[in-house]
Design an enzyme around this catalytic site. Sequence first.
Site, PDB file in Angstrom:
ATOM      1  N   HIS A   1      35.776  88.936  -6.177  1.00 14.40           N
ATOM      2  CA  HIS A   1      35.263  90.259  -6.531  1.00 14.40           C
ATOM      3  C   HIS A   1      36.411  91.108  -7.055  1.00 14.40           C
ATOM      4  O   HIS A   1      37.483  91.100  -6.455  1.00 14.40           O
ATOM      5  CB  HIS A   1      34.655  90.920  -5.286  1.00 14.40           C
ATOM      6  CG  HIS A   1      34.229  92.332  -5.529  1.00 14.40           C
ATOM      7  ND1 HIS A   1      33.062  92.625  -6.213  1.00 14.40           N
ATOM      8  CD2 HIS A   1      34.823  93.514  -5.219  1.00 14.40           C
ATOM      9  CE1 HIS A   1      32.944  93.944  -6.293  1.00 14.40           C
ATOM     10  NE2 HIS A   1      33.993  94.504  -5.701  1.00 14.40           N
TER      11      HIS A   1
ATOM     12  N   CYS B   1      33.286  70.333 -36.995  1.00 19.25           N
ATOM     13  CA  CYS B   1      33.642  71.206 -35.871  1.00 19.25           C
ATOM     14  C   CYS B   1      34.927  71.994 -36.143  1.00 19.25           C
ATOM     15  O   CYS B   1      34.948  73.212 -36.063  1.00 19.25           O
ATOM     16  CB  CYS B   1      33.786  70.377 -34.599  1.00 19.25           C
ATOM     17  SG  CYS B   1      34.546  71.271 -33.251  1.00 19.25           S
TER      18      CYS B   1
ATOM     19  N   GLY C   1      34.410  55.426 -45.711  1.00 13.68           N
ATOM     20  CA  GLY C   1      34.205  54.153 -45.023  1.00 13.68           C
ATOM     21  C   GLY C   1      32.767  53.703 -45.097  1.00 13.68           C
ATOM     22  O   GLY C   1      31.849  54.516 -44.988  1.00 13.68           O
TER      23      GLY C   1
ATOM     24  N   GLY D   1      16.364  81.125 -40.081  1.00 16.15           N
ATOM     25  CA  GLY D   1      16.563  80.307 -38.892  1.00 16.15           C
ATOM     26  C   GLY D   1      17.377  81.071 -37.866  1.00 16.15           C
ATOM     27  O   GLY D   1      18.488  81.519 -38.160  1.00 16.15           O
TER      28      GLY D   1
HETATM   29  P1  NAI Z   1      18.871  74.924 -35.051  1.00 13.32           P
HETATM   30  O1  NAI Z   1      18.043  73.731 -35.063  1.00 13.32           O
HETATM   31  O2  NAI Z   1      19.585  75.333 -33.827  1.00 13.32           O
HETATM   32  O3  NAI Z   1      18.011  76.190 -35.523  1.00 13.32           O
HETATM   33  C1  NAI Z   1      17.308  76.208 -36.722  1.00 13.32           C
HETATM   34  C2  NAI Z   1      16.250  77.261 -36.611  1.00 13.32           C
HETATM   35  O4  NAI Z   1      15.632  77.417 -37.884  1.00 13.32           O
HETATM   36  C3  NAI Z   1      15.140  76.884 -35.645  1.00 13.32           C
HETATM   37  O5  NAI Z   1      14.976  77.935 -34.751  1.00 13.32           O
HETATM   38  C4  NAI Z   1      13.928  76.695 -36.548  1.00 13.32           C
HETATM   39  O6  NAI Z   1      12.727  77.048 -35.927  1.00 13.32           O
HETATM   40  C5  NAI Z   1      14.253  77.635 -37.694  1.00 13.32           C
HETATM   41  N1  NAI Z   1      13.592  77.326 -38.956  1.00 13.32           N
HETATM   42  C6  NAI Z   1      13.423  76.134 -39.541  1.00 13.32           C
HETATM   43  N2  NAI Z   1      12.766  76.269 -40.717  1.00 13.32           N
HETATM   44  C7  NAI Z   1      12.538  77.584 -40.882  1.00 13.32           C
HETATM   45  C8  NAI Z   1      11.897  78.350 -41.889  1.00 13.32           C
HETATM   46  N3  NAI Z   1      11.398  77.788 -42.977  1.00 13.32           N
HETATM   47  N4  NAI Z   1      11.831  79.684 -41.733  1.00 13.32           N
HETATM   48  C9  NAI Z   1      12.348  80.282 -40.624  1.00 13.32           C
HETATM   49  N5  NAI Z   1      12.956  79.601 -39.641  1.00 13.32           N
HETATM   50  C10 NAI Z   1      13.051  78.258 -39.772  1.00 13.32           C
HETATM   51  O7  NAI Z   1      19.900  74.719 -36.271  1.00 13.32           O
HETATM   52  P2  NAI Z   1      21.164  75.525 -36.722  1.00 13.32           P
HETATM   53  O8  NAI Z   1      21.237  76.869 -36.110  1.00 13.32           O
HETATM   54  O9  NAI Z   1      21.178  75.409 -38.193  1.00 13.32           O
HETATM   55  O10 NAI Z   1      22.330  74.657 -36.110  1.00 13.32           O
HETATM   56  C11 NAI Z   1      22.468  73.288 -36.488  1.00 13.32           C
HETATM   57  C12 NAI Z   1      22.941  72.456 -35.331  1.00 13.32           C
HETATM   58  O11 NAI Z   1      24.250  72.799 -34.997  1.00 13.32           O
HETATM   59  C13 NAI Z   1      22.087  72.638 -34.103  1.00 13.32           C
HETATM   60  O12 NAI Z   1      21.896  71.410 -33.478  1.00 13.32           O
HETATM   61  C14 NAI Z   1      22.909  73.533 -33.237  1.00 13.32           C
HETATM   62  O13 NAI Z   1      22.684  73.341 -31.863  1.00 13.32           O
HETATM   63  C15 NAI Z   1      24.327  73.142 -33.634  1.00 13.32           C
HETATM   64  N6  NAI Z   1      25.179  74.293 -33.469  1.00 13.32           N
HETATM   65  C16 NAI Z   1      25.573  74.628 -32.232  1.00 13.32           C
HETATM   66  C17 NAI Z   1      26.313  75.742 -32.030  1.00 13.32           C
HETATM   67  C18 NAI Z   1      26.689  76.099 -30.662  1.00 13.32           C
HETATM   68  O14 NAI Z   1      26.543  75.285 -29.766  1.00 13.32           O
HETATM   69  N7  NAI Z   1      27.190  77.303 -30.440  1.00 13.32           N
HETATM   70  C19 NAI Z   1      26.727  76.618 -33.119  1.00 13.32           C
HETATM   71  C20 NAI Z   1      26.221  76.190 -34.373  1.00 13.32           C
HETATM   72  C21 NAI Z   1      25.471  75.076 -34.518  1.00 13.32           C
END
Ligand code: NAI
Length: 452
Positions: free
Chosen positions: A432, A35, A107, A172
């Site tokens: 507002h 993070c 660890g 993705g």
């Molecule tokens: P994600 O799980 O949110 O999205 C990955 C995306 O890749 C999905 O939409 C999936 O359908 C797509 N995908 C998978 N294989 C694919 C393929 N072969 N071709 C095309 N698309 C494909 O994962 P992401 O964005 O990598 O983030 C990782 C984690 O970190 C998630 O749990 C996310 O919520 C968290 N995160 C949260 C953030 C926030 O809250 N602002 C910012 C960055 C990450």
Amino acid sequence: MVIGGGPGGYAAALYAHNFGLKVALVEKAIVGGVCLTRGCIPAKTWLHAADVYRTVKEAGHYGIESSEPTVNWGRALERKHEVVNQLVTGLGGLLRNRKVDVFNGFGRLAGPKKVIVAGEHGEEEIEANNVIIATGSEARSIPGYDIDGERIVTSDHALDWPERPEKVAIIGAGAIGCEFASLLSDFGSEVWLFEMLDQVVPGSEPQAAKALERALTERGVNVRTGTQIGNPVPVHGRLQVPFGEESVDVDVVLVAVGRAPQTENIGLDTVNVGTDRGYITVDPSTQQTSEPGVYAVGDVVAGVPQLAHAGFAEAIAAVTYIATGTSAPVDYRAIPLVVYSHPELASVGLTEAQAKEAGYEIEKTRHPFAGVGRAIIIGENQGIVKIVSEKDGPILGATVVGPSAGEMIHELMYAVAWEALPAEAAAFIHAHPTLSEAVGETLLGAAGRSLH
Ligand code: NAI
């Protein structure tokens, strides 16, 4: 004893202070975890730099004339380091003030109440009444796309790019994919965003996803949803990414297809901790694993959102149980999710589809930012607020796509968490002119008595 110093781990260590517990924490890299050092904080710092650049570029629209701005990528990168360092230093101070023994090293469990720290100067064994595993997650890839850190990268590398890539394919369109598409296109890169499912940010409200997709497309991002990509082919120093009958040559491919748990070599074989596809399973009322005295929090936990703030909440739940024996489970119903793209997309609770699937008879209300005074003033009046409630019942979920959505979602978080009826929430007055009036108007609409 806490293994891992990311948001889950450091929150557990800090919170334990409230109960006078003696705490040690082992971290193999830098306290703050993904993070602070390779995720939320550096990514949002880049997004903010992109916002500043866009704002200055568009200043003429507001009657503010300046010469054409240019991007000093090196300075933006340096500022990212400054922000990260400030927070990491601050966290170090907090841990010291709370008398947490921080060990630098790797660890691993050696039985339920024993952790071995392998550090620079050898191994050290630490006995603990309770162990909290908070080892987090790492970026995963897909077959054919071996991460080399140069041509095929994850967000880990992209946050430290020494210069702006000209042409990028992002695989993705989840949170990471959309945030990078947004910031790179703002900085002037050509971006191709590939998503195999049928919308960006899969799982979010389709109208909101569509609004975000439209905004990205208008800024020049080539969004391809419902698209399978083939293996990359090296061509003249670039990579060709095939999709359908077509292909695109890019300088770099950013893989953003989700994150995998980090549970290798942490001694899980020495304890009776249950796992599910590498993730650690816990009793959600206490965060305890199937091994008494061993807990898990954060991205390593099975079946929960991989979000820093979920990690904080799980840490609080685990420590509260360890210290008091009282179960204080995380309320996953009301955890906000924010994608910090431009525009932001934020949601809490159930979407319309999820509510229907859960068997609710629902009512839905939408209100656009189009006529909201403050949104027009700041020149960002695209986007919507959507509220889903049970028919004649409480608010079940909400989505905001638009300016400052990530801040506004929190009043809807309370509505969902407190199971407010639309009419109850609509009775309160919004200042507002504010962007939050869009939420107020949607609540009035949900209560069946719109104003504007
Ligand atoms: P994600 O799980 O949110 O999205 C990955 C995306 O890749 C999905 O939409 C999936 O359908 C797509 N995908 C998978 N294989 C694919 C393929 N072969 N071709 C095309 N698309 C494909 O994962 P992401 O964005 O990598 O983030 C990782 C984690 O970190 C998630 O749990 C996310 O919520 C968290 N995160 C949260 C953030 C926030 O809250 N602002 C910012 C960055 C990450």
